[in-house]
Design an enzyme around this catalytic site. Structure first.
Site: not given
Ligand code: DAK
Length: 258
Positions: A68, A111, A114, A134
């Site tokens: 997400a 997500g 998922e 998450e």
């Molecule tokens: N959201 C927004 N921006 C993101 C992002 C994300 N999930 N993942 C990466 N980015 C952005 C980064 O902020 C960065 O932006 P700038 O700083 O360049 O502006 C850019 O993408 C590049 O990211 P990195 O510099 O971090 O790139 P790397 O290649 O070094 O690392 C990475 C890639 C994917 C390992 C890292 O970015 C990372 O850890 N990202 C977060 C992953 C994460 O925590 N995902 C889970 C999110 S929570 C629901 C349905 C679904 C959900 C919830 C509820 N319902 C139906 C109720 C889902 C929840 C989730 O998925």
């Protein structure tokens, strides 16, 4: 063919096969509401189009999706408001009646994982990384991850991934049963698989999908309801706010248990 979108690319890589490519590479294909709404619209159109018999869903050759959009989730009020819209989009993916083949390269997280698990077949590239991070944001999976990952790979491995936030690579995902195969070029291979499916009787394919999904999904209803409530409760926690702030400020979070 459907209209053009901002966050998706559509094309027809083989007869009766539609390919949907998530296209926000700078944000690692993070699933913002706009993208999810476009995806729901594209699947609606594909479902209604008799010429489409199978859909390939991919994020392209570098990343599937990093989950997400964390920026959108930063404000609990906004997150709650957008939540319903997003849920409706997820429902469209879940209800899609034709086979969905995911082609996964790179990160497939939260997500994103998922979404891949809602597909019927996952073809992984050698570089694919699967995870539910998450917990690092003070949250839990909210789109079925606790249930579908456990059903796919078993309790011990699902607990490890969900509680530690660690990823597993493509080979381990294959051994665990999360993906159907690992190959150098998942995009090309997914189209070959989809074309094979598209050559079969659409009637038989449809019934086969329903039957297999009943084996896989019917047992999950209670767990999905629990997950939904737990996710909504955690949306209001200080730890969730801290987890997201820490991600955006590129620092380690300090969780307090509140
Ligand atoms: N959201 C927004 N921006 C993101 C992002 C994300 N999930 N993942 C990466 N980015 C952005 C980064 O902020 C960065 O932006 P700038 O700083 O360049 O502006 C850019 O993408 C590049 O990211 P990195 O510099 O971090 O790139 P790397 O290649 O070094 O690392 C990475 C890639 C994917 C390992 C890292 O970015 C990372 O850890 N990202 C977060 C992953 C994460 O925590 N995902 C889970 C999110 S929570 C629901 C349905 C679904 C959900 C919830 C509820 N319902 C139906 C109720 C889902 C929840 C989730 O998925």
């Amino acid at each position: 063919m459907a209209p053009s979108y901002q966050d998706l690319l559509l094309d027809v890589p083989a007869p009766h096969v539609r390919r949907v490519t998530l296209n926000r590479p700078a944000a690692r294909n993070a699933l913002r509401t706009q993208l999810l709404q476009e995806l729901a619209d594209a699947l609606h159109q594909a479902d209604a189009d008799d010429d489409v018999r199978c859909v390939v869903l991919t994020g392209g050759p570098k990343v599937f999706a990093a989950g997400a959009d964390i920026r959108e989730m930063a404000e609990p009020q906004v997150a709650a408001e957008l939540g319903e819209k997003r849920r409706a989009c997820w429902q469209v993916v879940r209800d899609f009646s034709k086979p969905l083949v995911a082609a996964v390269h790179g990160y497939c997280l939260g997500g994103g994982n998922e979404l891949a698990m809602l597909c019927d077949i996952i073809v992984a590239g050698e570089d694919a990384q699967f995870g539910q991070p998450e917990i690092r944001l003070g949250m839990i999976p909210g789109a079925g991850g606790t249930q579908r990952l456990t059903a796919a790979i078993g309790k011990a491995r699902a607990m490890h991934i969900i509680l530690t936030g660690e990823t597993i690579n493509a080979r381990n995902a294959l051994a665990a049963g999360l993906v159907s195969e690992v190959t150098a070029d998942a995009g090309t291979r997914a189209v070959v698989v989809a074309a094979k499916i598209a050559a079969h009787s659409p009637l038989a394919v449809r019934q086969a999908k329903i039957a297999v999904r009943r084996a896989a999904e019917d047992a999950l209803a209670g767990g999905l309801a629990f997950e939904r409530q737990a996710f909504a409760d955690l949306l209001m926690s200080d730890d969730r706010r801290e987890g997201i702030a820490a991600f955006l400020e590129k620092r380690a979070p300090k969780f307090t248990g509140r």
